[in-house]
Design an enzyme around this catalytic site. Sequence first.
Site, PDB file in Angstrom:
ATOM      1  N   GLY A   7       0.804  -1.316  -0.104  1.00 18.72           N
ATOM      2  CA  GLY A   7       0.122   0.058   0.128  1.00 18.72           C
ATOM      3  C   GLY A   7       0.687   1.204  -0.002  1.00 18.72           C
TER       4      GLY A   7
ATOM      5  CG  ASP B  16      -6.954  -6.232  -7.977  1.00 17.39           C
ATOM      6  OD1 ASP B  16      -7.684  -6.300  -8.952  1.00 17.39           O
ATOM      7  OD2 ASP B  16      -7.287  -5.790  -7.082  1.00 17.39           O
TER       8      ASP B  16
ATOM      9  CB  ILE C 236      -4.785  -2.143   1.286  1.00 16.65           C
ATOM     10  CG1 ILE C 236      -3.423  -2.295   0.925  1.00 16.65           C
ATOM     11  CG2 ILE C 236      -5.969  -2.349   0.275  1.00 16.65           C
ATOM     12  CD1 ILE C 236      -3.325  -3.947   0.156  1.00 16.65           C
TER      13      ILE C 236
ATOM     14  CB  ALA D  49     -15.108   4.142   1.022  1.00 13.57           C
TER      15      ALA D  49
ATOM     16  CE1 TYR E 211     -13.180   5.421   9.315  1.00 15.70           C
ATOM     17  CE2 TYR E 211     -12.148   7.079   7.776  1.00 15.70           C
ATOM     18  CZ  TYR E 211     -12.169   5.869   8.390  1.00 15.70           C
ATOM     19  OH  TYR E 211     -10.968   4.936   8.497  1.00 15.70           O
TER      20      TYR E 211
ATOM     21  CE  LYS F   2      -9.610   2.005   7.830  1.00  8.86           C
ATOM     22  NZ  LYS F   2      -8.566   1.355   7.468  1.00  8.86           N
TER      23      LYS F   2
ATOM     24  CB  ILE G 283      -1.186  11.101   8.513  1.00  3.60           C
ATOM     25  CG1 ILE G 283      -0.963  10.714   9.999  1.00  3.60           C
ATOM     26  CG2 ILE G 283       0.001  11.447   7.844  1.00  3.60           C
ATOM     27  CD1 ILE G 283       0.085   9.574  10.109  1.00  3.60           C
ATOM     28  NE  ARG G 284      -2.687  19.191   5.567  1.00  2.00           N
ATOM     29  CZ  ARG G 284      -3.928  19.577   5.621  1.00  2.00           C
ATOM     30  NH1 ARG G 284      -4.901  19.042   4.708  1.00  2.00           N
ATOM     31  NH2 ARG G 284      -4.232  20.364   6.480  1.00  2.00           N
ATOM     32  CB  THR G 285      -2.180  10.010   3.360  1.00  2.00           C
ATOM     33  OG1 THR G 285      -3.643   9.513   3.412  1.00  2.00           O
ATOM     34  CG2 THR G 285      -1.218   9.782   4.546  1.00  2.00           C
ATOM     35  CG  LEU G 286      -3.167   9.839  -3.061  1.00  2.00           C
ATOM     36  CD1 LEU G 286      -3.078  11.041  -3.666  1.00  2.00           C
ATOM     37  CD2 LEU G 286      -2.530   8.676  -4.063  1.00  2.00           C
TER      38      LEU G 286
HETATM   39  C1  LIG Z   1     -13.920  12.546   8.487  1.00  2.00           C
HETATM   40  C2  LIG Z   1     -12.575  11.644   9.080  1.00  2.00           C
HETATM   41  C3  LIG Z   1     -11.278  12.489   8.942  1.00  2.00           C
HETATM   42  C4  LIG Z   1     -10.212  11.344   9.369  1.00  2.00           C
HETATM   43  C5  LIG Z   1      -9.762  10.454   8.521  1.00  2.00           C
HETATM   44  C6  LIG Z   1      -8.637   9.830   8.717  1.00  2.00           C
HETATM   45  C7  LIG Z   1      -8.188   8.972   7.893  1.00  2.00           C
HETATM   46  C8  LIG Z   1      -7.632   9.340   6.673  1.00  2.00           C
HETATM   47  C9  LIG Z   1      -7.361   8.373   5.547  1.00  2.00           C
HETATM   48  C10 LIG Z   1      -8.085   7.165   5.624  1.00  2.00           C
HETATM   49  O1  LIG Z   1      -7.950   5.960   4.632  1.00  2.00           O
HETATM   50  C11 LIG Z   1      -8.646   6.078   3.661  1.00  2.00           C
HETATM   51  C12 LIG Z   1      -8.477   5.091   2.465  1.00  2.00           C
HETATM   52  C13 LIG Z   1      -9.249   5.308   1.482  1.00  2.00           C
HETATM   53  C14 LIG Z   1     -10.215   6.123   1.385  1.00  2.00           C
HETATM   54  O2  LIG Z   1     -10.983   6.056   0.287  1.00  2.00           O
HETATM   55  C15 LIG Z   1     -10.894   7.046  -0.594  1.00  2.00           C
HETATM   56  C16 LIG Z   1      -9.673   7.781  -0.452  1.00  2.00           C
HETATM   57  C17 LIG Z   1      -9.620   8.630  -1.586  1.00  2.00           C
HETATM   58  C18 LIG Z   1     -10.377   8.897  -2.796  1.00  2.00           C
HETATM   59  C19 LIG Z   1     -11.559   7.789  -2.882  1.00  2.00           C
HETATM   60  O3  LIG Z   1     -12.609   7.690  -3.794  1.00  2.00           O
HETATM   61  N1  LIG Z   1     -11.643   6.870  -1.592  1.00  2.00           N
HETATM   62  C20 LIG Z   1     -10.438   6.765   2.534  1.00  2.00           C
HETATM   63  C21 LIG Z   1      -9.828   6.871   3.622  1.00  2.00           C
HETATM   64  C22 LIG Z   1      -8.687   6.623   6.564  1.00  2.00           C
HETATM   65  O4  LIG Z   1      -9.203   5.625   6.767  1.00  2.00           O
HETATM   66  C23 LIG Z   1      -8.820   7.516   7.871  1.00  2.00           C
END
Ligand SMILES: CCCCCCc1ccc(Oc2ccc(Oc3cccc(O)n3)cc2)c(O)c1
Length: 257
Positions: free
Chosen positions: A14, A67, A95, A98, A158, A165, A194-197
């Site tokens: 991931g 995958d 990984i 949503a 969320y 989760k 954490i500020r991730t993609l």
């Molecule tokens: C409203 C909650 C704010 C804090 C969220 C912290 C967090 C940040 C990132 C997290 O990881 C994901 C992974 C995929 C995901 O689904 C996505 C991400 C980007 C685009 C997309 O179409 N789906 C959403 C969160 C995660 O599980 C939790």
Amino acid sequence: MNFSLEGRTYVVMGVANKRSIAWGIAQSLHNAGARLIFTYAAERFEKSVRDLADSLEGQDALFYQCDVTDDESITETFQQIQNDVGTIHGLAHCIAFANKDELKGDFLNTSRDGFLTAHNISSYSLTAVARAAQPLMSEGGGIVTLTYLGGERVVPNYNVMGVAKASLDASVKYLAESLGQHSIRVNAISAGPIRTLSAKGVGDFNSILKDIEERAPLRRPTTQDEVGDTAYFLLSDFSRGVTGEIIHVDSGFHIIG
Ligand SMILES: CCCCCCc1ccc(Oc2ccc(Oc3cccc(O)n3)cc2)c(O)c1
């Protein structure tokens, strides 16, 4: 008791870019002496994963596409890993996914497809990967996955990822029970935002980080390296008595109402 990871091989699933929590985990394991294997979901991520891994001094990493929505891909990937390295000592499952439109608004409007997609990728994939990796962990091992507070209590927006989760957290415990007899431990890290993609897909991040800086016991956001070092703990002999556990690396925010 040796707490370095010299002579041990770990699979990190991931890594998308340098902000990924998976990359923080990879750096901590590398610094502890581990040999790393990276898997990525699609070809488009291969170059950035290889470029990142090239920055790890003295690391002889391997790379495989996997995958997790495809059982054949998982089986094939771990067959290739077994052919190439034989034994692995652990795995970091970083990984989740949503559909963006399910990560805002009223949870009541969650679609069946959106619910199944979130659970397929963000929860079931841990069980599928654990089953494929188990035969390679002949010397025992550790499995770590990433979860979030929104699976324990309602975090606005969320939504369906929180339900996924909750399913992941329960899976950690059932997998811990199933794999314990093979000396394989299964744990989760509940990381603060954490500020991730991936984070770009959920809620209004700025207000969430502001609330943490104002109310979390440590009064500061979680960092990638803090999560990486806790993964090192959970994948090393330091945590040899710990399984089925969820460790919050969130500046203590989870204890605050
Ligand atoms: C409203 C909650 C704010 C804090 C969220 C912290 C967090 C940040 C990132 C997290 O990881 C994901 C992974 C995929 C995901 O689904 C996505 C991400 C980007 C685009 C997309 O179409 N789906 C959403 C969160 C995660 O599980 C939790």
